[in-house]
Design a protein around this motif. Sequence first.
Motif, PDB file in Angstrom:
ATOM      1  N   GLY A   1     -16.726 102.237  69.760  1.00  0.00           N
ATOM      2  CA  GLY A   1     -17.885 103.119  69.710  1.00  0.00           C
ATOM      3  C   GLY A   1     -17.487 104.529  69.316  1.00  0.00           C
ATOM      4  N   VAL A   2     -18.452 105.417  69.298  1.00  0.00           N
ATOM      5  CA  VAL A   2     -18.214 106.801  68.882  1.00  0.00           C
ATOM      6  C   VAL A   2     -17.221 107.471  69.826  1.00  0.00           C
ATOM      7  CG1 VAL A   2     -19.267 109.064  68.510  1.00  0.00           C
ATOM      8  CG2 VAL A   2     -20.519 106.990  67.868  1.00  0.00           C
ATOM      9  N   ASP A   3     -16.228 108.143  69.259  1.00  0.00           N
ATOM     10  CA  ASP A   3     -15.255 108.903  70.047  1.00  0.00           C
ATOM     11  C   ASP A   3     -15.786 110.328  70.193  1.00  0.00           C
ATOM     12  OD1 ASP A   3     -13.107 110.291  71.102  1.00  0.00           O
ATOM     13  OD2 ASP A   3     -11.614 109.238  69.905  1.00  0.00           O
ATOM     14  N   PHE A   4     -16.574 110.551  71.224  1.00  0.00           N
ATOM     15  CA  PHE A   4     -17.261 111.830  71.398  1.00  0.00           C
ATOM     16  C   PHE A   4     -16.276 112.997  71.540  1.00  0.00           C
ATOM     17  CE2 PHE A   4     -20.106 108.561  73.197  1.00  0.00           C
ATOM     18  CZ  PHE A   4     -21.183 108.721  72.351  1.00  0.00           C
ATOM     19  N   GLU A   5     -15.189 112.773  72.246  1.00  0.00           N
ATOM     20  CA  GLU A   5     -14.212 113.849  72.443  1.00  0.00           C
ATOM     21  C   GLU A   5     -13.586 114.251  71.106  1.00  0.00           C
ATOM     22  OE1 GLU A   5     -10.154 114.844  75.016  1.00  0.00           O
ATOM     23  OE2 GLU A   5     -11.186 112.913  75.245  1.00  0.00           O
ATOM     24  N   ALA A   6     -13.252 113.263  70.282  1.00  0.00           N
ATOM     25  CA  ALA A   6     -12.650 113.572  68.982  1.00  0.00           C
ATOM     26  C   ALA A   6     -13.634 114.320  68.094  1.00  0.00           C
ATOM     27  CB  ALA A   6     -12.190 112.284  68.304  1.00  0.00           C
ATOM     28  N   VAL A   7     -14.886 113.931  68.143  1.00  0.00           N
ATOM     29  CA  VAL A   7     -15.908 114.623  67.357  1.00  0.00           C
ATOM     30  C   VAL A   7     -16.024 116.072  67.823  1.00  0.00           C
ATOM     31  CG1 VAL A   7     -18.348 114.713  66.737  1.00  0.00           C
ATOM     32  CG2 VAL A   7     -17.203 112.488  66.885  1.00  0.00           C
ATOM     33  N   ALA A   8     -16.098 116.262  69.114  1.00  0.00           N
ATOM     34  CA  ALA A   8     -16.232 117.619  69.662  1.00  0.00           C
ATOM     35  C   ALA A   8     -15.047 118.499  69.277  1.00  0.00           C
ATOM     36  CB  ALA A   8     -16.375 117.550  71.175  1.00  0.00           C
ATOM     37  N   ASN A   9     -13.863 117.903  69.241  1.00  0.00           N
ATOM     38  CA  ASN A   9     -12.657 118.676  68.921  1.00  0.00           C
ATOM     39  C   ASN A   9     -12.649 119.194  67.486  1.00  0.00           C
ATOM     40  OD1 ASN A   9     -11.608 118.387  71.490  1.00  0.00           O
ATOM     41  ND2 ASN A   9     -10.333 116.613  70.971  1.00  0.00           N
ATOM     42  N   THR A  10     -13.476 118.632  66.610  1.00  0.00           N
ATOM     43  CA  THR A  10     -13.542 119.138  65.226  1.00  0.00           C
ATOM     44  C   THR A  10     -14.493 120.327  65.101  1.00  0.00           C
ATOM     45  OG1 THR A  10     -15.327 117.617  64.555  1.00  0.00           O
ATOM     46  CG2 THR A  10     -13.041 116.840  64.301  1.00  0.00           C
ATOM     47  N   ASN A  11     -15.188 120.648  66.176  1.00  0.00           N
ATOM     48  CA  ASN A  11     -16.088 121.815  66.213  1.00  0.00           C
ATOM     49  C   ASN A  11     -17.064 121.828  65.038  1.00  0.00           C
ATOM     50  OD1 ASN A  11     -17.103 124.243  67.254  1.00  0.00           O
ATOM     51  ND2 ASN A  11     -15.706 125.482  66.001  1.00  0.00           N
ATOM     52  N   PRO A  12     -17.856 120.767  64.885  1.00  0.00           N
ATOM     53  CA  PRO A  12     -18.748 120.685  63.724  1.00  0.00           C
ATOM     54  C   PRO A  12     -20.004 121.542  63.874  1.00  0.00           C
ATOM     55  CG  PRO A  12     -19.098 118.802  65.146  1.00  0.00           C
ATOM     56  CD  PRO A  12     -17.948 119.578  65.745  1.00  0.00           C
ATOM     57  N   ASP A  13     -20.576 121.895  62.720  1.00  0.00           N
ATOM     58  CA  ASP A  13     -21.862 122.595  62.698  1.00  0.00           C
ATOM     59  C   ASP A  13     -23.019 121.599  62.619  1.00  0.00           C
ATOM     60  OD1 ASP A  13     -20.608 125.114  62.643  1.00  0.00           O
ATOM     61  OD2 ASP A  13     -20.385 124.999  60.467  1.00  0.00           O
ATOM     62  N   VAL A  14     -22.742 120.408  62.101  1.00  0.00           N
ATOM     63  CA  VAL A  14     -23.740 119.347  62.017  1.00  0.00           C
ATOM     64  C   VAL A  14     -23.009 118.014  62.007  1.00  0.00           C
ATOM     65  CG1 VAL A  14     -23.819 119.169  59.485  1.00  0.00           C
ATOM     66  CG2 VAL A  14     -25.869 118.642  60.829  1.00  0.00           C
ATOM     67  N   ILE A  15     -23.681 116.981  62.498  1.00  0.00           N
ATOM     68  CA  ILE A  15     -23.109 115.638  62.533  1.00  0.00           C
ATOM     69  C   ILE A  15     -24.042 114.710  61.765  1.00  0.00           C
ATOM     70  CG2 ILE A  15     -22.380 113.713  63.995  1.00  0.00           C
ATOM     71  CD1 ILE A  15     -21.991 115.824  66.261  1.00  0.00           C
ATOM     72  N   LEU A  16     -23.534 114.107  60.707  1.00  0.00           N
ATOM     73  CA  LEU A  16     -24.340 113.254  59.848  1.00  0.00           C
ATOM     74  C   LEU A  16     -24.211 111.793  60.262  1.00  0.00           C
ATOM     75  CD1 LEU A  16     -23.436 114.801  56.362  1.00  0.00           C
ATOM     76  CD2 LEU A  16     -25.205 115.522  57.989  1.00  0.00           C
ATOM     77  N   ALA A  17     -25.367 111.128  60.438  1.00  0.00           N
ATOM     78  CA  ALA A  17     -25.375 109.719  60.816  1.00  0.00           C
ATOM     79  C   ALA A  17     -26.663 109.053  60.329  1.00  0.00           C
ATOM     80  CB  ALA A  17     -25.240 109.559  62.331  1.00  0.00           C
ATOM     81  N   ALA A  18     -27.077 109.396  59.100  1.00  0.00           N
ATOM     82  CA  ALA A  18     -28.330 108.843  58.578  1.00  0.00           C
ATOM     83  C   ALA A  18     -28.267 107.342  58.397  1.00  0.00           C
ATOM     84  CB  ALA A  18     -28.683 109.515  57.253  1.00  0.00           C
ATOM     85  N   TYR A  19     -27.072 106.813  58.113  1.00  0.00           N
ATOM     86  CA  TYR A  19     -26.866 105.366  58.112  1.00  0.00           C
ATOM     87  C   TYR A  19     -25.989 105.058  59.315  1.00  0.00           C
ATOM     88  CZ  TYR A  19     -25.474 100.659  56.809  1.00  0.00           C
ATOM     89  OH  TYR A  19     -25.255  99.294  56.828  1.00  0.00           O
ATOM     90  N   SER A  20     -26.577 104.480  60.345  1.00  0.00           N
ATOM     91  CA  SER A  20     -25.816 104.288  61.576  1.00  0.00           C
ATOM     92  C   SER A  20     -26.539 103.342  62.515  1.00  0.00           C
ATOM     93  CB  SER A  20     -25.615 105.632  62.296  1.00  0.00           C
ATOM     94  OG  SER A  20     -26.841 106.117  62.822  1.00  0.00           O
ATOM     95  N   GLY A  21     -25.843 103.053  63.612  1.00  0.00           N
ATOM     96  CA  GLY A  21     -26.440 102.261  64.675  1.00  0.00           C
ATOM     97  C   GLY A  21     -26.438 103.013  65.986  1.00  0.00           C
ATOM     98  N   LEU A  22     -26.545 104.342  65.912  1.00  0.00           N
ATOM     99  CA  LEU A  22     -26.517 105.151  67.122  1.00  0.00           C
ATOM    100  C   LEU A  22     -27.590 104.711  68.117  1.00  0.00           C
ATOM    101  CD1 LEU A  22     -26.136 108.826  65.787  1.00  0.00           C
ATOM    102  CD2 LEU A  22     -24.334 107.289  66.608  1.00  0.00           C
ATOM    103  N   THR A  23     -27.222 104.665  69.377  1.00  0.00           N
ATOM    104  CA  THR A  23     -28.203 104.464  70.437  1.00  0.00           C
ATOM    105  C   THR A  23     -28.772 105.824  70.832  1.00  0.00           C
ATOM    106  OG1 THR A  23     -26.590 104.733  72.207  1.00  0.00           O
ATOM    107  CG2 THR A  23     -26.883 102.502  71.302  1.00  0.00           C
TER     108      THR A  23
END
Length: 337
Positions: free
Chosen positions: A114-136
Amino acid sequence: MSRAPKLVALAAAALLTVGISACSSNDDNGGGGGFETITIEHALGTTVINEKPERIATVNWANQEVPLALGVVPVGMAAANFGDDDGDGLLPWVDERLQELGGEPPVLFDETDGVDFEAVANTNPDVILAAYSGLTQEDYDTLSEIAPVVAFPETAWGTPWREMIQLNSQAMGMAAEGDELIASLETEIDAAVAKFPQLQGKSAMFLTHVDPSDLSEVSFYTTHDTRPMFFEDLTLTTPASIETASAETDKFSLTRSAEQVDGISDVDIIVTYGSDEIIAALKADPLLAQIPAVANNAIVSLPSTPLGTAANPTPLSISFVLNDYLTMLAQAADNAK
């Protein structure tokens, strides 16, 4: 490509983009310009972006290809988990584009569990793209604590490639560039398809991974999945039997007993994943062999390689494999009667 066990049942959401503009003609990156707020409604909520994003992160399958196609290297993106021949987490068209663009390589998120939330946060993004996804909804809510998130517009794992580009490019403040990318790909597809006139009007269905050891039932992708959606771009049609079955569900795949194969007798071409073993097993089965596409050997069996991966069209993969895919489909079409 991992998928949620069940699709989240959600009402269709309209896409609304409010005022994407730059007031300064020499302000290509939006810094210091008159960037206007972007509001995007999608299946999991409403995303508001008040400043032009500079640090782009992407999660789930292929969303990184939109910024890459538009010349932007994400700060982080999901590692490929299907069709990655050399195990470096990059499909060849992504690797090629990253080398062209240069710069700091993106962090690769391991989404095996599943999504590695900690790794995503560590990149300090301004936006997160997931237009094609299976996000809950839970995934979306957690990611939204990190940065604004653009999720799928209607159905999990069911965003067509054009809409993936539209949504993700809008969230980047690059809607016009996204439209240009779509137009360019459409021109390329049309030119390639014109070389294979035998495809026009042939009906095609896409079987999911077939188990040769148990052919008592078969599963197929519905019209809610992007693989069958791509058939239309290639001048193929969807059999009435698949259209009817798809209209009764919002699932991306369905399963039928082999004893019900007479219900898919209107299929000219079958596309599936696997090797020649799959074709041999289908032809040897007394029930499945009755399907016209099987009887006529009008089967495209895609390997678990980048070619097989790209049957699910994405902004960079289309150009990379289009001619090879069309050639395989045309060979099957030549056998169809």
